[in-house]
Write a protein that holds these residues in place. Sequence first.
Motif, PDB file in Angstrom:
ATOM      1  N   GLU A   4       0.803  -1.215   0.000  1.00  0.00           N
ATOM      2  CA  GLU A   4       0.000   0.000   0.000  1.00  0.00           C
ATOM      3  C   GLU A   4       0.843   1.275   0.000  1.00  0.00           C
ATOM      4  OE1 GLU A   4       0.714  -0.729   4.443  1.00  0.00           O
ATOM      5  OE2 GLU A   4       0.663  -1.848   2.559  1.00  0.00           O
ATOM      6  N   MET A   5       2.128   1.177   0.337  1.00  0.00           N
ATOM      7  CA  MET A   5       2.947   2.368   0.553  1.00  0.00           C
ATOM      8  C   MET A   5       3.606   2.865  -0.726  1.00  0.00           C
ATOM      9  SD  MET A   5       4.772   1.727   4.235  1.00  0.00           S
ATOM     10  CE  MET A   5       3.833   1.066   5.616  1.00  0.00           C
ATOM     11  N   MET A   6       3.836   4.191  -0.763  1.00  0.00           N
ATOM     12  CA  MET A   6       4.578   4.799  -1.859  1.00  0.00           C
ATOM     13  C   MET A   6       6.071   4.559  -1.656  1.00  0.00           C
ATOM     14  SD  MET A   6       2.339   6.148  -3.898  1.00  0.00           S
ATOM     15  CE  MET A   6       3.508   7.014  -4.965  1.00  0.00           C
ATOM     16  N   LEU A   7       6.775   4.375  -2.774  1.00  0.00           N
ATOM     17  CA  LEU A   7       8.214   4.152  -2.743  1.00  0.00           C
ATOM     18  C   LEU A   7       8.913   5.207  -3.585  1.00  0.00           C
ATOM     19  CD1 LEU A   7       8.334   0.289  -3.399  1.00  0.00           C
ATOM     20  CD2 LEU A   7       8.361   1.445  -1.175  1.00  0.00           C
ATOM     21  N   SER A   8      10.030   5.700  -3.086  1.00  0.00           N
ATOM     22  CA  SER A   8      10.937   6.506  -3.905  1.00  0.00           C
ATOM     23  C   SER A   8      11.968   5.549  -4.490  1.00  0.00           C
ATOM     24  CB  SER A   8      11.617   7.579  -3.057  1.00  0.00           C
ATOM     25  OG  SER A   8      12.637   8.226  -3.790  1.00  0.00           O
ATOM     26  N   VAL A   9      12.005   5.481  -5.822  1.00  0.00           N
ATOM     27  CA  VAL A   9      12.871   4.523  -6.507  1.00  0.00           C
ATOM     28  C   VAL A   9      13.799   5.279  -7.458  1.00  0.00           C
ATOM     29  CG1 VAL A   9      12.943   2.496  -8.004  1.00  0.00           C
ATOM     30  CG2 VAL A   9      11.040   2.783  -6.395  1.00  0.00           C
ATOM     31  N   THR A  10      15.085   4.952  -7.429  1.00  0.00           N
ATOM     32  CA  THR A  10      16.043   5.605  -8.311  1.00  0.00           C
ATOM     33  C   THR A  10      15.867   5.100  -9.745  1.00  0.00           C
ATOM     34  OG1 THR A  10      17.640   5.877  -6.518  1.00  0.00           O
ATOM     35  CG2 THR A  10      18.489   6.015  -8.774  1.00  0.00           C
ATOM     36  N   ILE A  11      15.504   6.014 -10.644  1.00  0.00           N
ATOM     37  CA  ILE A  11      15.326   5.707 -12.072  1.00  0.00           C
ATOM     38  C   ILE A  11      15.966   6.853 -12.838  1.00  0.00           C
ATOM     39  CG2 ILE A  11      13.682   5.254 -13.920  1.00  0.00           C
ATOM     40  CD1 ILE A  11      11.684   4.340 -11.786  1.00  0.00           C
ATOM     41  N   ARG A  12      17.100   6.576 -13.490  1.00  0.00           N
ATOM     42  CA  ARG A  12      17.922   7.657 -14.046  1.00  0.00           C
ATOM     43  C   ARG A  12      18.011   7.678 -15.565  1.00  0.00           C
ATOM     44  NH1 ARG A  12      22.648   5.529 -10.315  1.00  0.00           N
ATOM     45  NH2 ARG A  12      21.637   3.671 -11.209  1.00  0.00           N
ATOM     46  N   ASN A  13      17.492   6.666 -16.231  1.00  0.00           N
ATOM     47  CA  ASN A  13      17.607   6.629 -17.696  1.00  0.00           C
ATOM     48  C   ASN A  13      16.532   5.702 -18.262  1.00  0.00           C
ATOM     49  OD1 ASN A  13      18.717   3.884 -17.476  1.00  0.00           O
ATOM     50  ND2 ASN A  13      20.581   4.896 -16.762  1.00  0.00           N
ATOM     51  N   MET A  14      16.455   5.669 -19.583  1.00  0.00           N
ATOM     52  CA  MET A  14      15.414   4.883 -20.233  1.00  0.00           C
ATOM     53  C   MET A  14      15.571   3.394 -19.954  1.00  0.00           C
ATOM     54  SD  MET A  14      13.526   7.200 -21.552  1.00  0.00           S
ATOM     55  CE  MET A  14      12.431   6.193 -22.558  1.00  0.00           C
ATOM     56  N   GLU A  15      16.802   2.926 -19.884  1.00  0.00           N
ATOM     57  CA  GLU A  15      17.036   1.511 -19.582  1.00  0.00           C
ATOM     58  C   GLU A  15      16.465   1.152 -18.218  1.00  0.00           C
ATOM     59  OE1 GLU A  15      20.706  -1.653 -18.809  1.00  0.00           O
ATOM     60  OE2 GLU A  15      21.151   0.418 -19.412  1.00  0.00           O
ATOM     61  N   GLU A  16      16.637   2.038 -17.238  1.00  0.00           N
ATOM     62  CA  GLU A  16      16.117   1.755 -15.903  1.00  0.00           C
ATOM     63  C   GLU A  16      14.592   1.833 -15.869  1.00  0.00           C
ATOM     64  OE1 GLU A  16      19.975   2.856 -13.132  1.00  0.00           O
ATOM     65  OE2 GLU A  16      18.356   4.330 -13.292  1.00  0.00           O
ATOM     66  N   ILE A  17      13.994   2.634 -16.722  1.00  0.00           N
ATOM     67  CA  ILE A  17      12.530   2.613 -16.845  1.00  0.00           C
ATOM     68  C   ILE A  17      12.078   1.221 -17.293  1.00  0.00           C
ATOM     69  CG2 ILE A  17      10.570   3.430 -18.215  1.00  0.00           C
ATOM     70  CD1 ILE A  17      11.775   6.200 -18.201  1.00  0.00           C
ATOM     71  N   GLU A  18      12.762   0.672 -18.296  1.00  0.00           N
ATOM     72  CA  GLU A  18      12.403  -0.655 -18.806  1.00  0.00           C
ATOM     73  C   GLU A  18      12.627  -1.733 -17.744  1.00  0.00           C
ATOM     74  OE1 GLU A  18      14.659  -1.196 -22.329  1.00  0.00           O
ATOM     75  OE2 GLU A  18      13.646   0.410 -23.445  1.00  0.00           O
ATOM     76  N   ARG A  19      13.733  -1.629 -17.039  1.00  0.00           N
ATOM     77  CA  ARG A  19      14.027  -2.610 -15.985  1.00  0.00           C
ATOM     78  C   ARG A  19      13.009  -2.534 -14.867  1.00  0.00           C
ATOM     79  NH1 ARG A  19      19.421  -1.429 -13.656  1.00  0.00           N
ATOM     80  NH2 ARG A  19      18.777  -3.083 -12.244  1.00  0.00           N
TER      81      ARG A  19
END
Length: 319
Positions: free
Chosen positions: A210-225
């Motif tokens: 239920e909780m929100m997470l802050s997740v490190t996403i720095r580039n398009m590859e990491e969006i896909e991952r």
Amino acid sequence: MKNKFLWIPFLLLFFGSCSQKPVVEQGVLAVDSEVETTGNHIQLSSVEEARAFYTWTSDRIPMVSAHRGGPYPGFPENAIETFANVVKYTPTIIELDVAMTKDGVLVLMHDDKLDRTTTGRGLVSNATYADIQTLFLKDEDGNITDFKVPTLEEALIWSKGKALLTVDIKQSVPYEKIVEVVRSTGSEAHAALITYSFASAKKLHYMAPEMMLSVTIRNMEEIERFEESGIPWTRVIAFTGVAERPHEFNKALHEKGVFTILGVLGNLDGRAIARGDQLYASFVQKGADILATDRPIEAAAAIKTLAPSTSSKSKYFKK
């Protein structure tokens, strides 16, 4: 056109005073003994509201995140009095750090050692909570204040109805204890948990879906991952790192309904000091929604004119 970037009414009164210097008297906070504040509050009453608040919309209100709570002279990092000082000037997300004492109490502390930020010495993990209670916090200049080390529970209770939190969990702290305290204080709506890897994000999402997470996403590859992780985008705030990202990358996250947090703390804050605070506005114009900064009062003042005259997010901001 001239109405497009007018500051929304509920913030006019408070941001109008941002040209004033932050309160700097050592150990003196311009709120009462219970560390109460008025104005500039963000109120989320349920996890559903939290998801709606953090769902990106084109009329979103750009914000700041106060790194380690936003320390200023006389106001040490990770102190409730410091959080209250920043909230006097701007609605904010408070980023705080959680460590654990020898006897298992969760306290706000960034360093492994007590030496830099308190009157104590040695490892936090070697001190009991009773030991911690005898100490006083020091500000960034090493000046001793009258403020004590708060527990995570105290910070969660104080922040409810006032500010949003992002909780940075030190490696020695079990996730289970963090989730337990967040749930026991009814803080699921306003406390997001910070992760530094997709594996950690998956673990926390499994424990607390239920909780929100802050997740490190720095580039398009990491969006896909990230999309392969199975975590819904509706549970995510994307921390895009400490270097400015291309507008196209921010747009890709926005198209998924995700807020972006740009870490301007450190190098980018330094550039703003050298070149002028208008630099903060340029980051927002290129797609940063939240600026994680060591200068929350100055950064908030610099981006205030970028808020739309009306916003679907306005209902979450209270005087």
